[in-house]
Write an enzyme that holds these catalytic residues in place. Structure first.
Site, PDB file in Angstrom:
ATOM      1  N   ASP A  33     106.281  69.337 137.082  1.00  0.00           N
ATOM      2  CA  ASP A  33     107.199  69.325 135.941  1.00  0.00           C
ATOM      3  C   ASP A  33     106.436  69.009 134.654  1.00  0.00           C
ATOM      4  O   ASP A  33     105.826  67.941 134.540  1.00  0.00           O
ATOM      5  CB  ASP A  33     108.284  68.264 136.181  1.00  0.00           C
ATOM      6  CG  ASP A  33     109.468  68.426 135.250  1.00  0.00           C
ATOM      7  OD1 ASP A  33     109.318  69.088 134.198  1.00  0.00           O
ATOM      8  OD2 ASP A  33     110.542  67.895 135.565  1.00  0.00           O
ATOM      9  N   ASP A  34     106.485  69.923 133.707  1.00  0.00           N
ATOM     10  CA  ASP A  34     105.813  69.749 132.403  1.00  0.00           C
ATOM     11  C   ASP A  34     104.284  69.666 132.548  1.00  0.00           C
ATOM     12  O   ASP A  34     103.615  69.030 131.735  1.00  0.00           O
ATOM     13  CB  ASP A  34     106.315  68.497 131.657  1.00  0.00           C
ATOM     14  CG  ASP A  34     107.786  68.592 131.250  1.00  0.00           C
ATOM     15  OD1 ASP A  34     108.430  69.606 131.558  1.00  0.00           O
ATOM     16  OD2 ASP A  34     108.282  67.632 130.625  1.00  0.00           O
ATOM     17  N   CYS A  89     113.596  72.716 131.680  1.00  0.00           N
ATOM     18  CA  CYS A  89     113.748  72.478 133.118  1.00  0.00           C
ATOM     19  C   CYS A  89     114.789  73.328 133.837  1.00  0.00           C
ATOM     20  O   CYS A  89     114.471  74.032 134.789  1.00  0.00           O
ATOM     21  CB  CYS A  89     114.079  71.012 133.353  1.00  0.00           C
ATOM     22  SG  CYS A  89     112.766  69.918 132.821  1.00  0.00           S
ATOM     23  N   ARG A 146     114.184  76.529 136.411  1.00  0.00           N
ATOM     24  CA  ARG A 146     114.488  76.409 137.841  1.00  0.00           C
ATOM     25  C   ARG A 146     115.528  77.437 138.298  1.00  0.00           C
ATOM     26  O   ARG A 146     115.496  77.915 139.441  1.00  0.00           O
ATOM     27  CB  ARG A 146     114.977  74.991 138.152  1.00  0.00           C
ATOM     28  CG  ARG A 146     113.835  74.009 138.170  1.00  0.00           C
ATOM     29  CD  ARG A 146     114.253  72.618 137.713  1.00  0.00           C
ATOM     30  NE  ARG A 146     113.114  72.000 137.034  1.00  0.00           N
ATOM     31  CZ  ARG A 146     112.187  71.293 137.644  1.00  0.00           C
ATOM     32  NH1 ARG A 146     112.289  71.009 138.910  1.00  0.00           N
ATOM     33  NH2 ARG A 146     111.140  70.827 136.980  1.00  0.00           N
ATOM     34  N   LYS A 173     112.935  67.086 142.267  1.00  0.00           N
ATOM     35  CA  LYS A 173     113.899  67.242 141.176  1.00  0.00           C
ATOM     36  C   LYS A 173     114.609  68.590 141.273  1.00  0.00           C
ATOM     37  O   LYS A 173     113.971  69.635 141.269  1.00  0.00           O
ATOM     38  CB  LYS A 173     113.132  67.150 139.856  1.00  0.00           C
ATOM     39  CG  LYS A 173     113.918  67.607 138.642  1.00  0.00           C
ATOM     40  CD  LYS A 173     113.085  67.399 137.396  1.00  0.00           C
ATOM     41  CE  LYS A 173     113.669  68.090 136.190  1.00  0.00           C
ATOM     42  NZ  LYS A 173     112.868  67.804 134.984  1.00  0.00           N
ATOM     43  N   HIS A 219     117.914  69.759 139.415  1.00  0.00           N
ATOM     44  CA  HIS A 219     118.264  70.124 138.037  1.00  0.00           C
ATOM     45  C   HIS A 219     118.997  71.457 137.882  1.00  0.00           C
ATOM     46  O   HIS A 219     118.822  72.175 136.890  1.00  0.00           O
ATOM     47  CB  HIS A 219     117.031  70.071 137.116  1.00  0.00           C
ATOM     48  CG  HIS A 219     117.378  69.476 135.784  1.00  0.00           C
ATOM     49  ND1 HIS A 219     116.457  69.134 134.818  1.00  0.00           N
ATOM     50  CD2 HIS A 219     118.596  69.175 135.241  1.00  0.00           C
ATOM     51  CE1 HIS A 219     117.073  68.648 133.763  1.00  0.00           C
ATOM     52  NE2 HIS A 219     118.371  68.658 133.990  1.00  0.00           N
ATOM     53  N   SER A 278     116.292  65.258 135.324  1.00  0.00           N
ATOM     54  CA  SER A 278     115.021  64.704 134.839  1.00  0.00           C
ATOM     55  C   SER A 278     114.980  63.179 134.941  1.00  0.00           C
ATOM     56  O   SER A 278     115.991  62.503 134.766  1.00  0.00           O
ATOM     57  CB  SER A 278     114.786  65.105 133.381  1.00  0.00           C
ATOM     58  OG  SER A 278     114.675  66.495 133.287  1.00  0.00           O
ATOM     59  N   HIS A 338     106.490  64.817 134.273  1.00  0.00           N
ATOM     60  CA  HIS A 338     107.512  64.642 133.239  1.00  0.00           C
ATOM     61  C   HIS A 338     107.583  63.149 132.912  1.00  0.00           C
ATOM     62  O   HIS A 338     107.497  62.319 133.818  1.00  0.00           O
ATOM     63  CB  HIS A 338     108.847  65.144 133.800  1.00  0.00           C
ATOM     64  CG  HIS A 338     109.969  65.278 132.817  1.00  0.00           C
ATOM     65  ND1 HIS A 338     110.546  64.184 132.209  1.00  0.00           N
ATOM     66  CD2 HIS A 338     110.632  66.362 132.351  1.00  0.00           C
ATOM     67  CE1 HIS A 338     111.520  64.608 131.402  1.00  0.00           C
ATOM     68  NE2 HIS A 338     111.590  65.927 131.467  1.00  0.00           N
ATOM     69  N   ASP A 383     106.961  74.021 136.005  1.00  0.00           N
ATOM     70  CA  ASP A 383     108.219  74.564 135.463  1.00  0.00           C
ATOM     71  C   ASP A 383     108.135  74.962 133.996  1.00  0.00           C
ATOM     72  O   ASP A 383     108.962  75.730 133.508  1.00  0.00           O
ATOM     73  CB  ASP A 383     109.386  73.582 135.670  1.00  0.00           C
ATOM     74  CG  ASP A 383     109.334  72.374 134.741  1.00  0.00           C
ATOM     75  OD1 ASP A 383     108.220  71.956 134.359  1.00  0.00           O
ATOM     76  OD2 ASP A 383     110.404  71.854 134.392  1.00  0.00           O
ATOM     77  N   ASN A 384     107.185  74.398 133.279  1.00  0.00           N
ATOM     78  CA  ASN A 384     106.955  74.755 131.866  1.00  0.00           C
ATOM     79  C   ASN A 384     105.719  74.005 131.386  1.00  0.00           C
ATOM     80  O   ASN A 384     105.181  73.159 132.098  1.00  0.00           O
ATOM     81  CB  ASN A 384     108.171  74.455 130.967  1.00  0.00           C
ATOM     82  CG  ASN A 384     108.718  73.051 131.085  1.00  0.00           C
ATOM     83  OD1 ASN A 384     109.822  72.859 131.593  1.00  0.00           O
ATOM     84  ND2 ASN A 384     107.967  72.051 130.643  1.00  0.00           N
ATOM     85  N   LYS A 414     105.917  72.958 125.691  1.00  0.00           N
ATOM     86  CA  LYS A 414     107.297  72.965 126.198  1.00  0.00           C
ATOM     87  C   LYS A 414     108.308  73.143 125.064  1.00  0.00           C
ATOM     88  O   LYS A 414     108.142  72.586 123.976  1.00  0.00           O
ATOM     89  CB  LYS A 414     107.555  71.626 126.901  1.00  0.00           C
ATOM     90  CG  LYS A 414     108.988  71.402 127.358  1.00  0.00           C
ATOM     91  CD  LYS A 414     109.127  70.077 128.106  1.00  0.00           C
ATOM     92  CE  LYS A 414     110.584  69.822 128.470  1.00  0.00           C
ATOM     93  NZ  LYS A 414     110.745  68.644 129.335  1.00  0.00           N
TER      94      LYS A 414
END
Ligand code: MG
Length: 471
Positions: free
Chosen positions: A37-38, A77, A81, A130, A132, A155, A220, A272-273, A293
């Site tokens: 994540d991130d 996020c 996803r 996660k 989301h 998150s 994240h 995810d980004n 992001k």
């Protein structure tokens, strides 16, 4: 039992008797999908990380194929996803932004997730991490094709200790299947507890096909690391957290090897980004890519991606062809001999030929679209990326925050701009005036997307969009 049902069950029994016995060699392959994540483009050792090492992920890249033009659908996020799980642009399936606690929407139950594609082929399925895509029990992974779930429903910063919104969120639930087992959990345990679940899931299902989806909560913010790794990297807690994620990947690889599963397991690592740059020393790095992001620049949506399938994917290769998270669902369906979702548009394409290293294999996408919410901000075709005029957030060259407190973004605007990503991956030199024919070709491709998916900037409703699920 009515005679009709009896006849139907007899026919089913006959069909299953006639089917060839599934031996070990034709058992569908296992799939392990690790989703950070991130985590930015340059946050792995093999993509240029500084101050810490990621030996297990680097090994995964050496034993497999690393994509250098791999995209998420939007740099946030939930949207990202939704695309991963359905093989569709997120606005196709009605999911934008990052869903908050108690969201009245979630991924529609009629959408077909990767887990639901694979289940009819006998897969055991699990999601540890996660989710989301809706935190109401109705929208949890257990309702979307996953046999097992453990993790955060959204998150990890959506909790009472948010640095900019103290007490602005309800207690953060840690969920086991559909039961809240803890509130405001100790986040230093998250990465290792997801890995513990992953290892036992593999052990338990080693003799049947499985799909393991491991969407890490980290890196994240707020960053939290296993206590024994705290202070171990020269990059501060961000580096420590990357070491933690790397170690958890190592544990999974070790478990697969121990049970002789390397040759029948596709292992994927991606994010995810891009990095949340306003968090400064607690954010990752997009390396040479512009912004991060929350933007449609490459730093927001281009992520590291590694694919390993021992003996099937040529080892030690990089692939520069454009591919994306939306391609995973159709690719998995093909590899597993499963049916892709019927009666609906799926935006992703099978990238099996790229994974097999076929010399003539090319990106299956004539154009790839960068939406932010419902706004079409840019598109890419071959090396060319055309931005339409749009606003974006930026630090304007100033440093980000420190110690978990973010710096403030400013709003900036880009006008119509054309970049050649082959020669200018940092999107620095607008060459629209030099290539008017390219601009016209990309504009025509954009018009097709607007008709199909919509564009809030042009006030166009998409013809082929589907609704989110609602409570
Ligand atoms: Mg993210």
């Amino acid at each position: 039992m009515t005679s009709m049902r009896w006849l139907a069950s007899l026919a089913l029994a006959a069909a299953s008797c006639a089917a060839p016995q599934a031996g070990p060699s034709d058992r569908p392959l296992n799939i392990v999908l690790v989703f950070a994540d991130d985590l930015g483009y340059a946050d792995l050792g093999c993509t240029g990380a500084q101050g810490y090492e990621t030996p297990h992920l680097d090994r995964l890249a050496r034993e497999g194929m690393r994509f250098t033009s791999f995209y998420v659908a939007q740099a946030v996020c939930s949207a990202s996803r939704a695309a991963l799980m359905t093989g569709c642009y997120p606005n196709r399936v009605g999911i934008q932004g990052a869903l908050g606690p108690g969201a009245k929407t979630g991924l529609h139950l009629d959408e077909v997730t990767i887990a639901e594609v694979l289940k009819p082929r006998g897969y055991a399925t699990a999601c540890f991490g996660k989710w989301h895509l809706g935190d109401d029990p109705k929208f949890l992974p257990t309702r979307q094709g996953f046999d097992d779930y453990f993790g955060l429903p959204y998150s990890n910063d959506m909790w009472p200790r948010h640095p900019e919104r103290p007490n602005g969120y309800p207690p953060l639930p840690l969920i086991d299947r559909e039961t809240v087992v803890e509130k405001n959990p100790d986040q230093t345990k998250l990465t290792s507890s997801y890995a513990d679940r992953a290892v036992s899931f593999i052990e338990k299902n080693k003799d049947r096909p499985f799909f393991l989806y491991l969407p890490h909560s980290m890196p994240h913010v707020p960053l939290a690391v296993s206590p024994d790794l705290a202070g171990k990297s020269a990059r501060g807690v961000f580096g420590d957290v990357l070491m933690d994620i790397d170690r958890s990947v190592g544990r999974i690889l070790e478990t697969l090897a121990k049970h002789g599963l390397d040759g029948r397991t596709l292992v994927i690592f991606t994010s995810d980004n891009g990095p949340w740059l306003s968090y400064g020393d607690h954010a990752g790095s997009a390396g040479p890519l512009r912004e991060g992001k929350g933007t449609s620049f490459e730093g927001g949506v281009r992520v590291p991606a590694i694919f390993r399938w021992t003996g099937r994917i040529p080892a030690g290769r990089t692939c520069g062809e454009l591919a994306a998270t939306i391609d995973l669902l159709p690719t998995f369906a093909r590899l597993a001999g499963a049916a892709a979702p019927a009666g609906r548009i799926i935006d992703g394409r099978d990238i099996g030929p790229l994974l097999r290293g076929e010399p003539e294999a090319r990106s299956p996408h004539e154009a790839y679209y960068y939406y932010w919410g419902l706004e079409l901000q840019a598109l890419r075709s071959g090396p060319w990326k055309l931005h339409f005029p749009h606003e974006y957030r930026s630090l304007d060259g100033k440093p980000g925050g420190r110690d978990g407190i973010p710096a403030k973004y400013v709003q900036r605007r880009i006008e119509l701009s054309l970049f050649n990503l082959d020669s200018d991956v940092g999107e620095t030199a607008d060459v629209a005036a030099k290539h008017p024919e390219v601009v016209e070709r990309l504009k025509a491709l954009a018009d097709k997307a607007r008709e199909d998916l919509g564009d809030s900037a042009a006030k166009v409703q998409g013809k082929n969009v589907r609704p989110a699920g609602r409570l």
